[in-house]
Design a protein around this motif. Sequence first.
Motif, PDB file in Angstrom:
ATOM      1  N   GLU A 270      -1.888  10.015  -0.734  1.00 12.78           N
ATOM      2  CA  GLU A 270      -1.509   8.748  -1.366  1.00 12.78           C
ATOM      3  C   GLU A 270      -1.474   8.903  -2.887  1.00 12.78           C
ATOM      4  O   GLU A 270      -0.613   8.333  -3.557  1.00 12.78           O
ATOM      5  CB  GLU A 270      -2.497   7.655  -0.964  1.00 12.78           C
ATOM      6  CG  GLU A 270      -2.127   6.283  -1.536  1.00 12.78           C
ATOM      7  CD  GLU A 270      -3.080   5.196  -1.081  1.00 12.78           C
ATOM      8  OE1 GLU A 270      -2.954   4.049  -1.571  1.00 12.78           O
ATOM      9  OE2 GLU A 270      -3.952   5.482  -0.231  1.00 12.78           O
ATOM     10  N   GLN A 271      -2.411   9.685  -3.442  1.00 14.97           N
ATOM     11  CA  GLN A 271      -2.419   9.913  -4.888  1.00 14.97           C
ATOM     12  C   GLN A 271      -1.129  10.599  -5.330  1.00 14.97           C
ATOM     13  O   GLN A 271      -0.551  10.263  -6.369  1.00 14.97           O
ATOM     14  CB  GLN A 271      -3.620  10.775  -5.284  1.00 14.97           C
ATOM     15  CG  GLN A 271      -3.712  11.028  -6.794  1.00 14.97           C
ATOM     16  CD  GLN A 271      -4.868  11.954  -7.163  1.00 14.97           C
ATOM     17  OE1 GLN A 271      -5.677  12.322  -6.309  1.00 14.97           O
ATOM     18  NE2 GLN A 271      -4.933  12.343  -8.438  1.00 14.97           N
ATOM     19  N   CYS A 272      -0.671  11.545  -4.535  1.00 13.06           N
ATOM     20  CA  CYS A 272       0.591  12.226  -4.852  1.00 13.06           C
ATOM     21  C   CYS A 272       1.750  11.238  -4.819  1.00 13.06           C
ATOM     22  O   CYS A 272       2.583  11.212  -5.736  1.00 13.06           O
ATOM     23  CB  CYS A 272       0.832  13.362  -3.863  1.00 13.06           C
ATOM     24  SG  CYS A 272       2.478  14.106  -4.009  1.00 13.06           S
ATOM     25  N   GLN A 273       1.828  10.422  -3.787  1.00  8.30           N
ATOM     26  CA  GLN A 273       2.923   9.458  -3.666  1.00  8.30           C
ATOM     27  C   GLN A 273       2.912   8.473  -4.828  1.00  8.30           C
ATOM     28  O   GLN A 273       3.973   8.113  -5.364  1.00  8.30           O
ATOM     29  CB  GLN A 273       2.818   8.710  -2.334  1.00  8.30           C
ATOM     30  CG  GLN A 273       2.994   9.578  -1.100  1.00  8.30           C
ATOM     31  CD  GLN A 273       4.446  10.035  -0.909  1.00  8.30           C
ATOM     32  OE1 GLN A 273       5.335   9.646  -1.642  1.00  8.30           O
ATOM     33  NE2 GLN A 273       4.662  10.894   0.077  1.00  8.30           N
ATOM     34  N   ASN A 274       1.724   8.047  -5.257  1.00  8.73           N
ATOM     35  CA  ASN A 274       1.642   7.120  -6.391  1.00  8.73           C
ATOM     36  C   ASN A 274       2.088   7.799  -7.685  1.00  8.73           C
ATOM     37  O   ASN A 274       2.784   7.191  -8.509  1.00  8.73           O
ATOM     38  CB  ASN A 274       0.202   6.605  -6.544  1.00  8.73           C
ATOM     39  CG  ASN A 274      -0.197   5.666  -5.420  1.00  8.73           C
ATOM     40  OD1 ASN A 274       0.657   5.063  -4.764  1.00  8.73           O
ATOM     41  ND2 ASN A 274      -1.497   5.536  -5.189  1.00  8.73           N
ATOM     42  N   GLY A 275       1.698   9.048  -7.850  1.00  9.35           N
ATOM     43  CA  GLY A 275       2.121   9.775  -9.039  1.00  9.35           C
ATOM     44  C   GLY A 275       3.625   9.963  -9.082  1.00  9.35           C
ATOM     45  O   GLY A 275       4.257   9.834 -10.136  1.00  9.35           O
ATOM     46  N   MET A 276       4.232  10.269  -7.919  1.00  9.75           N
ATOM     47  CA  MET A 276       5.673  10.435  -7.865  1.00  9.75           C
ATOM     48  C   MET A 276       6.390   9.114  -8.100  1.00  9.75           C
ATOM     49  O   MET A 276       7.476   9.072  -8.695  1.00  9.75           O
ATOM     50  CB  MET A 276       6.080  11.034  -6.519  1.00  9.75           C
ATOM     51  CG  MET A 276       5.647  12.476  -6.330  1.00  9.75           C
ATOM     52  SD  MET A 276       6.313  13.622  -7.571  1.00  9.75           S
ATOM     53  CE  MET A 276       8.062  13.516  -7.239  1.00  9.75           C
ATOM     54  N   ASN A 313      10.735   3.272  -5.737  1.00 11.71           N
ATOM     55  CA  ASN A 313      10.027   3.670  -4.525  1.00 11.71           C
ATOM     56  C   ASN A 313      10.674   4.849  -3.818  1.00 11.71           C
ATOM     57  O   ASN A 313      10.432   5.101  -2.659  1.00 11.71           O
ATOM     58  CB  ASN A 313       9.958   2.477  -3.551  1.00 11.71           C
ATOM     59  CG  ASN A 313      11.329   2.014  -3.107  1.00 11.71           C
ATOM     60  OD1 ASN A 313      12.335   2.416  -3.685  1.00 11.71           O
ATOM     61  ND2 ASN A 313      11.365   1.153  -2.100  1.00 11.71           N
ATOM     62  N   ARG A 314      11.508   5.599  -4.525  1.00 10.48           N
ATOM     63  CA  ARG A 314      12.128   6.763  -3.904  1.00 10.48           C
ATOM     64  C   ARG A 314      11.064   7.807  -3.578  1.00 10.48           C
ATOM     65  O   ARG A 314      10.138   8.033  -4.341  1.00 10.48           O
ATOM     66  CB  ARG A 314      13.180   7.365  -4.832  1.00 10.48           C
ATOM     67  CG  ARG A 314      14.357   6.446  -5.076  1.00 10.48           C
ATOM     68  CD  ARG A 314      15.450   7.176  -5.789  1.00 10.48           C
ATOM     69  NE  ARG A 314      16.024   8.169  -4.886  1.00 10.48           N
ATOM     70  CZ  ARG A 314      17.313   8.426  -4.827  1.00 10.48           C
ATOM     71  NH1 ARG A 314      18.141   7.783  -5.595  1.00 10.48           N
ATOM     72  NH2 ARG A 314      17.768   9.339  -4.007  1.00 10.48           N
ATOM     73  N   THR A 315      11.239   8.461  -2.447  1.00 11.27           N
ATOM     74  CA  THR A 315      10.272   9.475  -2.053  1.00 11.27           C
ATOM     75  C   THR A 315      10.549  10.778  -2.771  1.00 11.27           C
ATOM     76  O   THR A 315      11.576  10.962  -3.395  1.00 11.27           O
ATOM     77  CB  THR A 315      10.333   9.707  -0.532  1.00 11.27           C
ATOM     78  OG1 THR A 315      11.639  10.160  -0.199  1.00 11.27           O
ATOM     79  CG2 THR A 315      10.016   8.443   0.229  1.00 11.27           C
TER      80      THR A 315
END
Length: 483
Positions: A270-276, A313-315
């Motif tokens: 989740e930390q990675c997704q938030n950073g991205m 919100n792009r992955t």
Amino acid sequence: MGVSGLDALSLCMFLCLVGVSPSWGAVDPEIIAAQSADRVFYIPEQPSVNFLQYAGHITVDQSQERALFYWFFEAAHKSEDKPLLVWLNGGPGCSSVGYGAAQEIGPFLVKKGHQIELNHYAWNKGNSSANLLFLEAPAGVGFSYSNNTYAPGDSVTAWDSYNFLNKWLKRFPQYRNSELFIAGESYAGHYAPQLAEVIFDQNKIYYSLNDSSNYINLKGFMLGNPSLDDETDRKGMIDYAWSHAMLSDKDYQSILSSCDFTRSDSNQTEQCQNGMANYYRLYSMIDMYGINSPTCHLPTNSSHSFFGRLPSNRTMTSKFRVPAAGAGGYDACTSDYVFEYFNRQDVQEALHADLNKVPRPWDLCSNQVGNDWNESAFSVLPVIRKLLDGGLRIWLYSGDADGRIPVTSTRYALTKLGVNITQDWTPWYNQEEVGGWTISYAGGLTMATVRGAGHAVPVLAPDRALLLVSHFLDNIDLPRAAS
């Protein structure tokens, strides 16, 4: 009188009318008729030219009623002696007609007010030019269509493009023996090597059968700011943004510590997704595809134009659009003009776009194709290594102002590929100016940067892009000194 009933003189006159040179040998009447049906005599607002153009559909899967659309321009001089260059845009889901042909390397550039200007840097001009074949692939992109539901992905796109090319060469047999090159940008970093691999493998089969009727004279491919490897693509994006003072130290360190770029999105923390997500927000403010370029502020600007319009919100592995603006005068709203132009009924009729089978407006990129994409290779580096070992010429070029697949990503990918360097980092020149830097590898692999250009290099550096392709086609090194 039908084609089969033409006498010798009438046949010669007819061949000249449809653009088939009698000197290229005997031509089957059905082929003459097919070429005649695809001949484009004029598109609205077009200036006069001295070369021929064709457009239309070719069915690649009869059972699924799947057909791909093309737009073809002969080389302006001695087309029978020039190679055939197939251009592919990326996305996945974006139009080679709307981007490559109309905004980058084609002979006609769409401008504001539905005006058409000649492109002085078109790739079908000059001594080292090519016959240009723009392909809208896969089905669902631009005027290409499928009347049955199918799952788009890397493999089906490669095979559909191969079937298209083989059938196109049967329709235009005067190019069957021509040297063939593939070029493109962005996600064409997948399309081009994968198509080249299918051609390469099929050629081996036909050679073993002593069958030259389906042999394709493939010589190599050339890729601009290409997606090559998910790991190096993503790492290069992040390092580029931080090194260009767009990403904070905090977010940069957070991404580096929490993201494992060797793994897929679903396996990220989740930390990675938030950073991205913080990373992608950068590009709601500026143009990701040309970090020094202006964005379009037309009130009508919508989903068909992608300058600086990435949602936050792009992955991490979201696919990419290919925005562009006309060479010879930068206009960030050119995609809007192109959208309007190719939705004109008279334009579609001139191009033989069968809208009875395309029940939707033409668009530069198909969200449905992009959203339905179900197969994407994590890396095409093994394919590139295979084709390099097989003797194909491979050039990569990178606009150094692109934030989407930046020069850092390409350099990391080449390091990962592990091919021996034969000439290390050195400047190349476009007349008196440094055009960028280049590096040569064993086996015919070359990489070149293009100074000041973005994701679509021919947009901001059309003269340098033309020099690149000319040297690629001629298989000679880029100039290492000012001229």
